[in-house]
Motif scaffolding. Sequence first.
Motif, PDB file in Angstrom:
ATOM      1  N   PRO A   1       0.812  -1.223   0.000  1.00 15.32           N
ATOM      2  CA  PRO A   1       0.000   0.000   0.000  1.00 15.32           C
ATOM      3  C   PRO A   1       0.849   1.280   0.000  1.00 15.32           C
ATOM      4  N   ALA A   2       1.962   1.285   0.766  1.00 14.46           N
ATOM      5  CA  ALA A   2       2.775   2.508   0.833  1.00 14.46           C
ATOM      6  C   ALA A   2       3.395   2.809  -0.531  1.00 14.46           C
ATOM      7  N   GLY A   3       4.053   1.828  -1.127  1.00 10.34           N
ATOM      8  CA  GLY A   3       4.766   2.063  -2.387  1.00 10.34           C
ATOM      9  C   GLY A   3       3.820   2.420  -3.529  1.00 10.34           C
TER      10      GLY A   3
ATOM     11  N   ASP B   1      16.938 -10.298  -5.980  1.00 14.68           N
ATOM     12  CA  ASP B   1      18.276  -9.745  -5.729  1.00 14.68           C
ATOM     13  C   ASP B   1      18.292  -8.210  -5.696  1.00 14.68           C
ATOM     14  N   THR B   2      17.326  -7.627  -5.008  1.00 13.48           N
ATOM     15  CA  THR B   2      17.268  -6.153  -4.921  1.00 13.48           C
ATOM     16  C   THR B   2      18.448  -5.626  -4.119  1.00 13.48           C
ATOM     17  N   CYS B   3      19.110  -4.585  -4.622  1.00 13.43           N
ATOM     18  CA  CYS B   3      20.015  -3.817  -3.768  1.00 13.43           C
ATOM     19  C   CYS B   3      19.894  -2.346  -4.130  1.00 13.43           C
TER      20      CYS B   3
ATOM     21  N   GLY C   1       5.836   3.461   5.693  1.00 15.30           N
ATOM     22  CA  GLY C   1       5.047   2.283   6.059  1.00 15.30           C
ATOM     23  C   GLY C   1       5.801   1.358   6.993  1.00 15.30           C
ATOM     24  N   ASP C   2       5.528   0.061   6.842  1.00 13.67           N
ATOM     25  CA  ASP C   2       6.110  -0.937   7.750  1.00 13.67           C
ATOM     26  C   ASP C   2       7.643  -0.943   7.725  1.00 13.67           C
ATOM     27  N   ALA C   3       8.251  -0.408   6.701  1.00  8.92           N
ATOM     28  CA  ALA C   3       9.723  -0.342   6.664  1.00  8.92           C
ATOM     29  C   ALA C   3      10.232   0.529   7.809  1.00  8.92           C
TER      30      ALA C   3
ATOM     31  N   GLY D   1      -1.761  -0.442  11.088  1.00  9.38           N
ATOM     32  CA  GLY D   1      -0.594  -0.565  10.201  1.00  9.38           C
ATOM     33  C   GLY D   1      -0.812  -0.036   8.799  1.00  9.38           C
ATOM     34  N   LEU D   2      -1.832  -0.528   8.127  1.00 12.51           N
ATOM     35  CA  LEU D   2      -2.114  -0.094   6.753  1.00 12.51           C
ATOM     36  C   LEU D   2      -2.442   1.393   6.722  1.00 12.51           C
ATOM     37  N   ASN D   3      -3.181   1.843   7.721  1.00  9.82           N
ATOM     38  CA  ASN D   3      -3.563   3.256   7.773  1.00  9.82           C
ATOM     39  C   ASN D   3      -2.356   4.163   7.964  1.00  9.82           C
TER      40      ASN D   3
ATOM     41  N   PRO E   1     -10.898  -5.277   2.763  1.00 12.06           N
ATOM     42  CA  PRO E   1      -9.643  -6.021   2.913  1.00 12.06           C
ATOM     43  C   PRO E   1      -8.449  -5.388   2.197  1.00 12.06           C
ATOM     44  N   GLN E   2      -7.278  -5.553   2.801  1.00  9.20           N
ATOM     45  CA  GLN E   2      -6.046  -5.032   2.196  1.00  9.20           C
ATOM     46  C   GLN E   2      -5.826  -5.611   0.803  1.00  9.20           C
ATOM     47  N   THR E   3      -6.262  -6.859   0.602  1.00  9.72           N
ATOM     48  CA  THR E   3      -6.099  -7.469  -0.729  1.00  9.72           C
ATOM     49  C   THR E   3      -6.861  -6.641  -1.775  1.00  9.72           C
TER      50      THR E   3
ATOM     51  N   ARG F   1      -4.302  -9.843   4.929  1.00  4.17           N
ATOM     52  CA  ARG F   1      -3.722  -9.060   6.024  1.00  4.17           C
ATOM     53  C   ARG F   1      -4.774  -8.144   6.619  1.00  4.17           C
ATOM     54  N   ALA F   2      -4.573  -6.841   6.464  1.00  2.00           N
ATOM     55  CA  ALA F   2      -5.448  -5.899   7.169  1.00  2.00           C
ATOM     56  C   ALA F   2      -6.864  -5.899   6.617  1.00  2.00           C
ATOM     57  N   GLY F   3      -7.774  -5.375   7.436  1.00  2.00           N
ATOM     58  CA  GLY F   3      -9.165  -5.327   6.981  1.00  2.00           C
ATOM     59  C   GLY F   3      -9.896  -4.050   7.334  1.00  2.00           C
TER      60      GLY F   3
ATOM     61  N   ILE G   1       9.282  -1.469  -7.611  1.00  2.00           N
ATOM     62  CA  ILE G   1       9.631  -2.877  -7.799  1.00  2.00           C
ATOM     63  C   ILE G   1       9.203  -3.691  -6.576  1.00  2.00           C
ATOM     64  N   ASP G   2       8.894  -4.955  -6.802  1.00  2.00           N
ATOM     65  CA  ASP G   2       8.518  -5.824  -5.672  1.00  2.00           C
ATOM     66  C   ASP G   2       9.017  -7.239  -5.943  1.00  2.00           C
ATOM     67  N   ASN G   3       9.536  -7.871  -4.922  1.00  2.00           N
ATOM     68  CA  ASN G   3      10.074  -9.217  -5.153  1.00  2.00           C
ATOM     69  C   ASN G   3       9.002 -10.312  -5.120  1.00  2.00           C
ATOM     70  N   ARG G   4       7.764  -9.926  -4.849  1.00  2.00           N
ATOM     71  CA  ARG G   4       6.688 -10.918  -4.963  1.00  2.00           C
ATOM     72  C   ARG G   4       5.926 -10.675  -6.259  1.00  2.00           C
ATOM     73  N   THR G   5       5.234 -11.735  -6.725  1.00  2.00           N
ATOM     74  CA  THR G   5       4.422 -11.558  -7.930  1.00  2.00           C
ATOM     75  C   THR G   5       3.117 -10.875  -7.520  1.00  2.00           C
TER      76      THR G   5
HETATM   77  C1  FAD Z   1      -2.473 -10.576   9.778  1.00  2.00           C
HETATM   78  C2  FAD Z   1      -2.346  -9.080   9.697  1.00  2.00           C
HETATM   79  C3  FAD Z   1      -3.444  -8.310  10.005  1.00  2.00           C
HETATM   80  C4  FAD Z   1      -3.347  -6.937   9.881  1.00  2.00           C
HETATM   81  N1  FAD Z   1      -4.459  -6.165  10.156  1.00  2.00           N
HETATM   82  C5  FAD Z   1      -4.417  -4.836   9.960  1.00  2.00           C
HETATM   83  C6  FAD Z   1      -5.612  -4.023  10.075  1.00  2.00           C
HETATM   84  O1  FAD Z   1      -6.717  -4.503  10.372  1.00  2.00           O
HETATM   85  N2  FAD Z   1      -5.509  -2.698   9.818  1.00  2.00           N
HETATM   86  C7  FAD Z   1      -4.314  -2.131   9.472  1.00  2.00           C
HETATM   87  O2  FAD Z   1      -4.275  -0.910   9.248  1.00  2.00           O
HETATM   88  N3  FAD Z   1      -3.160  -2.877   9.347  1.00  2.00           N
HETATM   89  C8  FAD Z   1      -3.189  -4.195   9.567  1.00  2.00           C
HETATM   90  N4  FAD Z   1      -2.058  -4.963   9.376  1.00  2.00           N
HETATM   91  C9  FAD Z   1      -0.798  -4.311   8.984  1.00  2.00           C
HETATM   92  C10 FAD Z   1      -0.729  -4.011   7.490  1.00  2.00           C
HETATM   93  O3  FAD Z   1      -0.968  -5.187   6.738  1.00  2.00           O
HETATM   94  C11 FAD Z   1       0.662  -3.427   7.147  1.00  2.00           C
HETATM   95  O4  FAD Z   1       0.925  -2.398   8.061  1.00  2.00           O
HETATM   96  C12 FAD Z   1       0.705  -2.861   5.724  1.00  2.00           C
HETATM   97  O5  FAD Z   1       0.740  -3.911   4.784  1.00  2.00           O
HETATM   98  C13 FAD Z   1       1.946  -1.998   5.529  1.00  2.00           C
HETATM   99  O6  FAD Z   1       2.048  -1.623   4.177  1.00  2.00           O
HETATM  100  P1  FAD Z   1       3.483  -1.395   3.533  1.00  2.00           P
HETATM  101  O7  FAD Z   1       3.221  -1.005   2.115  1.00  2.00           O
HETATM  102  O8  FAD Z   1       4.280  -0.498   4.376  1.00  2.00           O
HETATM  103  O9  FAD Z   1       4.213  -2.806   3.625  1.00  2.00           O
HETATM  104  P2  FAD Z   1       3.852  -4.190   2.932  1.00  2.00           P
HETATM  105  O10 FAD Z   1       2.391  -4.311   2.681  1.00  2.00           O
HETATM  106  O11 FAD Z   1       4.519  -5.233   3.741  1.00  2.00           O
HETATM  107  O12 FAD Z   1       4.547  -4.088   1.504  1.00  2.00           O
HETATM  108  C14 FAD Z   1       5.946  -4.166   1.350  1.00  2.00           C
HETATM  109  C15 FAD Z   1       6.247  -4.800   0.005  1.00  2.00           C
HETATM  110  O13 FAD Z   1       7.668  -4.767  -0.192  1.00  2.00           O
HETATM  111  C16 FAD Z   1       8.061  -5.954  -0.826  1.00  2.00           C
HETATM  112  N5  FAD Z   1       9.491  -6.198  -0.546  1.00  2.00           N
HETATM  113  C17 FAD Z   1      10.053  -6.528   0.648  1.00  2.00           C
HETATM  114  N6  FAD Z   1      11.386  -6.661   0.520  1.00  2.00           N
HETATM  115  C18 FAD Z   1      11.659  -6.387  -0.784  1.00  2.00           C
HETATM  116  C19 FAD Z   1      12.879  -6.394  -1.552  1.00  2.00           C
HETATM  117  N7  FAD Z   1      14.059  -6.661  -0.977  1.00  2.00           N
HETATM  118  N8  FAD Z   1      12.802  -6.106  -2.867  1.00  2.00           N
HETATM  119  C20 FAD Z   1      11.605  -5.827  -3.457  1.00  2.00           C
HETATM  120  N9  FAD Z   1      10.435  -5.826  -2.777  1.00  2.00           N
HETATM  121  C21 FAD Z   1      10.468  -6.107  -1.465  1.00  2.00           C
HETATM  122  C22 FAD Z   1       7.149  -7.023  -0.234  1.00  2.00           C
HETATM  123  O14 FAD Z   1       7.016  -8.126  -1.108  1.00  2.00           O
HETATM  124  C23 FAD Z   1       5.835  -6.262  -0.057  1.00  2.00           C
HETATM  125  O15 FAD Z   1       4.916  -6.464  -1.122  1.00  2.00           O
HETATM  126  C24 FAD Z   1      -2.111  -6.329   9.486  1.00  2.00           C
HETATM  127  C25 FAD Z   1      -1.002  -7.125   9.212  1.00  2.00           C
HETATM  128  C26 FAD Z   1      -1.099  -8.481   9.303  1.00  2.00           C
HETATM  129  C27 FAD Z   1       0.108  -9.315   8.986  1.00  2.00           C
END
Ligand code: FAD
Length: 390
Positions: free
Chosen positions: A14-16, A127-129, A284-286, A297-299, A102-104, A46-48, A33-37
């Motif tokens: 969501p952040a990127g 192999d991200t750097c 974000g989560d980083a 978290g997502l928010n 849902p986050q999906t 994940r989040a909802g 870029i993302d290392n997952r498909t």
């Molecule tokens: C079970 C669960 C329930 C949750 N419930 C909630 C909720 O109800 N409400 C809420 O707000 N939050 C919730 N969260 C938290 C929320 O899912 C995260 O805070 C949110 O996904 C953060 O977004 P992000 O974009 O920072 O990170 P992410 O969604 O983790 O995205 C990071 C992306 O970076 C990619 N990546 C990582 N390393 C590399 C690399 N080396 N090279 C390339 N790509 C890379 C990953 O594949 C990933 O797709 C929940 C989390 C979990 C696990």
Amino acid sequence: MMTRTQVGIVGAGPAGLMLSHLLSLNGIDSVVIDNRTRLEIENTVRAGILEADSARLLADTGVSDRVLRDGHPHEGIDLRFGGESHRIDFRALVGESVWLYPQTDVFVDLANARSRDGGDVRFGVRDTCVDVDAPAIRFVDSDGVAQEVRCDLLVGADGSRSICRDQVPEALRTFSFREYPFAWFGIITQAPRSAEELVYAHSPRGFALISQRTETHQRMYFQCGPETDAAVWSDDRIWEELQARVAGPDGFTLKEGPITERTVLRFRSFVAEPMRYGNLLLAGDAAHTVPPTGAKGLNLALADVRVLSEVVERALLKNDRDALDEYGPRALARVWKAQHFSYWMTTMLHALPGATDFDVRRQLGELRSVTGSEAGSRFLAEGYTGCWPA
Ligand SMILES: Cc1cc2nc3c(=O)[nH]c(=O)nc-3n(C[C@H](O)[C@H](O)[C@H](O)COP(=O)(O)OP(=O)(O)OC[C@H]3O[C@@H](n4cnc5c(N)ncnc54)[C@H](O)[C@@H]3O)c2cc1C
């Protein structure tokens, strides 16, 4: 292969993706870029819960209005303790609701919007750097071709196991964290809803959360030990545990169905500071993670990139590099409020190992203070909806 762009973004969560979208609205190009498909990310549950501001950000900036159409506004939650439910009415207390979406679906909306607008998003890389001094991302793309993306600014939106975060020299960074002696056992069940809104249950056996997904599938969690092996739990044992944690004289019971997914989710509270180091910005989560209890978290990820897009625009379009210095302090003000809220909800509702009778009765006293006074309920409502006074 070399590509030149203004902002290189690692991570298509969501952040990127939201950052890339917001920048594009102001004519700033980026490569994500993302290392997952795409399929892998789409299938990670994940989040909802979205704060109203997060839902509005998706709708008002043209990502999609699906959240307003298909999402479900929730105007409150139930806090359940002593076998009884106590509703916290967000709409009455702070005039806002949250959205069950849902986050999906957030991911699908963002990925579709980037693709619709011609955004450059590369999934399934390896192999991200990254290079912070001469900003660039190097990786091998999904066809096995070595790639380099040179950029003016680098954004680490690569989630809780961030490699970008490690670029900040140890001497200049602070990692603040709190570990918890428990985890969540999460299930998805094919069953009708057991309640219209989320139920947060405190019980002598530990915490449980009854959440919803769709008409036919529901999400539920219960507190477990961090080392719990989800595979050894039978469906019957899971239902017995969940039912016991919500049971009470009012006869509330969960509607059961086949369990289609089960995971043990470990979590912690974590903040990495600073969020900017030279040409690198973390989002974000980083930069921070919270226990899922407060649904923040997502928010927070979306709130970060709202600020980040604004300072990047000033830096790149108005040649005001100093604007980048504002990012960390502005984002962190919200991050630490959310950290406190998530920690507070977590410690108020979970059974702490080794808790004495005093600890448990104090927790119940706290829950009664929250549900029994408008000030207490409002504090919870402000945190949950993210409507903190400025
Ligand atoms: C079970 C669960 C329930 C949750 N419930 C909630 C909720 O109800 N409400 C809420 O707000 N939050 C919730 N969260 C938290 C929320 O899912 C995260 O805070 C949110 O996904 C953060 O977004 P992000 O974009 O920072 O990170 P992410 O969604 O983790 O995205 C990071 C992306 O970076 C990619 N990546 C990582 N390393 C590399 C690399 N080396 N090279 C390339 N790509 C890379 C990953 O594949 C990933 O797709 C929940 C989390 C979990 C696990």
